[in-house]
Design an enzyme around this catalytic site. Sequence first.
Site, PDB file in Angstrom:
ATOM      1  N   ARG A 156       0.590  -1.012   0.399  1.00 55.50           N
ATOM      2  CA  ARG A 156      -0.214   0.053   0.191  1.00 55.50           C
ATOM      3  C   ARG A 156       0.991   1.313   0.034  1.00 55.50           C
ATOM      4  NH1 ARG A 156      -5.605  -1.094   0.274  1.00 55.50           N
ATOM      5  NH2 ARG A 156      -6.129  -2.837   0.915  1.00 55.50           N
ATOM      6  N   GLU A 157       1.817   1.216  -0.793  1.00 54.96           N
ATOM      7  CA  GLU A 157       3.126   2.079  -0.724  1.00 54.96           C
ATOM      8  C   GLU A 157       2.289   2.930  -0.991  1.00 54.96           C
ATOM      9  OE1 GLU A 157       6.129   3.135   0.353  1.00 54.96           O
ATOM     10  OE2 GLU A 157       6.094   5.172  -0.567  1.00 54.96           O
ATOM     11  N   GLY A 214      -6.457   4.066  -4.616  1.00 54.76           N
ATOM     12  CA  GLY A 214      -5.860   4.712  -4.465  1.00 54.76           C
ATOM     13  C   GLY A 214      -4.205   5.113  -5.493  1.00 54.76           C
ATOM     14  N   THR A 215      -4.502   3.585  -5.985  1.00 54.71           N
ATOM     15  CA  THR A 215      -3.206   3.889  -6.809  1.00 54.71           C
ATOM     16  C   THR A 215      -3.466   4.216  -8.551  1.00 54.71           C
ATOM     17  OG1 THR A 215      -2.930   1.041  -6.193  1.00 54.71           O
ATOM     18  CG2 THR A 215      -2.131   1.406  -8.726  1.00 54.71           C
ATOM     19  N   ASP A 222     -13.584  -4.844  -4.493  1.00 55.21           N
ATOM     20  CA  ASP A 222     -14.680  -3.442  -4.402  1.00 55.21           C
ATOM     21  C   ASP A 222     -16.195  -3.092  -5.769  1.00 55.21           C
ATOM     22  OD1 ASP A 222     -14.254  -3.885  -1.838  1.00 55.21           O
ATOM     23  OD2 ASP A 222     -12.845  -1.957  -2.007  1.00 55.21           O
ATOM     24  N   GLU A 235     -18.448  -3.776   5.345  1.00 56.67           N
ATOM     25  CA  GLU A 235     -17.588  -3.559   6.471  1.00 56.67           C
ATOM     26  C   GLU A 235     -17.892  -2.484   6.774  1.00 56.67           C
ATOM     27  OE1 GLU A 235     -13.950  -4.631   5.954  1.00 56.67           O
ATOM     28  OE2 GLU A 235     -13.378  -3.965   3.766  1.00 56.67           O
TER      29      GLU A 235
HETATM   30  O1  F6P Z   1      -9.498  -2.482  -1.662  1.00 60.36           O
HETATM   31  C1  F6P Z   1      -9.800  -3.886  -1.228  1.00 60.36           C
HETATM   32  C2  F6P Z   1     -10.826  -4.393   0.150  1.00 60.36           C
HETATM   33  O2  F6P Z   1     -10.301  -5.551   0.267  1.00 60.36           O
HETATM   34  C3  F6P Z   1     -10.888  -3.487   0.585  1.00 60.36           C
HETATM   35  O3  F6P Z   1     -12.290  -4.089   0.176  1.00 60.36           O
HETATM   36  C4  F6P Z   1     -10.835  -3.663   2.689  1.00 60.36           C
HETATM   37  O4  F6P Z   1     -11.593  -2.891   3.277  1.00 60.36           O
HETATM   38  C5  F6P Z   1      -9.120  -3.803   2.296  1.00 60.36           C
HETATM   39  O5  F6P Z   1      -9.135  -4.094   0.763  1.00 60.36           O
HETATM   40  C6  F6P Z   1      -8.396  -4.224   3.237  1.00 60.36           C
HETATM   41  O6  F6P Z   1      -7.706  -3.716   2.682  1.00 60.36           O
HETATM   42  P1  F6P Z   1      -6.213  -4.645   3.483  1.00 60.36           P
HETATM   43  O7  F6P Z   1      -5.704  -5.146   2.834  1.00 60.36           O
HETATM   44  O8  F6P Z   1      -4.940  -3.330   3.729  1.00 60.36           O
HETATM   45  O9  F6P Z   1      -6.394  -5.163   5.166  1.00 60.36           O
END
Ligand code: F6P
Length: 346
Positions: free
Chosen positions: A76-77, A113-114, A136, A231
Amino acid sequence: MAQAKRIGILTSGGDCPGLNAAIRGVGKTAIRTFGMEAIGFINGFQGLVSGEHVELSEESLSGILTMGGTILGTSREKPFKAEPGDVGRKQEQILATIERLRLDCVVCIGGNGTMKTAHKLSKTGANVVGIPKTIDNDVWGTDLSFGYDSALNVATEAIDRLHTTANSHRRIMVVEVMGHGAGWLALSSGLASGGDVVLIPEIAWDEALVARFLKDRAVRGKSYSIVVVAEGIALPAEATAQGMSAGRWVAKRISELTGLETRETILGYTQRGGSPTPMDRILATRLGTAAAGLIAAGDYGKMVALQGTEITSIPLKDTAGRVKTVPPDHALVRGSRLLGTCFGDA
Ligand code: F6P
């Protein structure tokens, strides 16, 4: 003779099924059809900053179509989001990497984000092409993102299974699916698996309404109910303070308000794992090959996208910073309501 174009591919953000199909799609087309050279950066933008990479060839891209995850790794950099001084340093490192590796284009495969980062990268003068992925389905500008169909299959199968155990025990079963800012996965899996209540971030929900709806069902002789929760639904401060997930909180409140036996299941990362569905393999491949076409044409600063049945492209600046959320009057919401699904608002 002109030098062969060289491209660098990276996968960034949360992984999803179909990433390898996209890497293969863009890489193989670039190498085979357009005579380009391709490398893959390790762990998303981290690799672009550090320069860590692997050479890609037709051979190394073979046999990965059906594999889940990403052969390149991801992170997630966000190199343009760090502290001010850091941003400058990382930007310099990225531009040095691009120059050192003689890259004509960086292909960024990722979600919202990317695409935002890809746009920032293109503003530094680098040639960039984006490919949208996410379970998503919330990347703005594309009707579908690969990964979504696979996750929808996992969530739907899981909810199907919860029906039988809920029925055996005459319970309310709350199932939490992924989707932080957008409820596409909850909405669609709820529809596909006959969820009785579907709670999504885009529709404000009232716990008393949900409880009344579930009690009414019990009074009418329905032996069990299925509640699908994204969520990312809004939760009261109390839930957040107790570190409760949406599913856990909703199950607790339903149990307290109805007195009916209630259990919760959090599907979590199972939704992102495993082999992509045929639909995702096809979409990822189509988007990948289209990205290679853009690079061959020198048409940079774009994200490939599915619109209707056609693959097209849109400027990165149009999608950067935007999220495709569920319109509260979307056809799937209206259709579900016609069937009697409760969204917690009426
Ligand atoms: O963006 C995709 C996703 O799977 C979302 O549905 C979820 O909220 C998030 O990534 C979880 O992120 P991480 O992998 O950083 O826990």
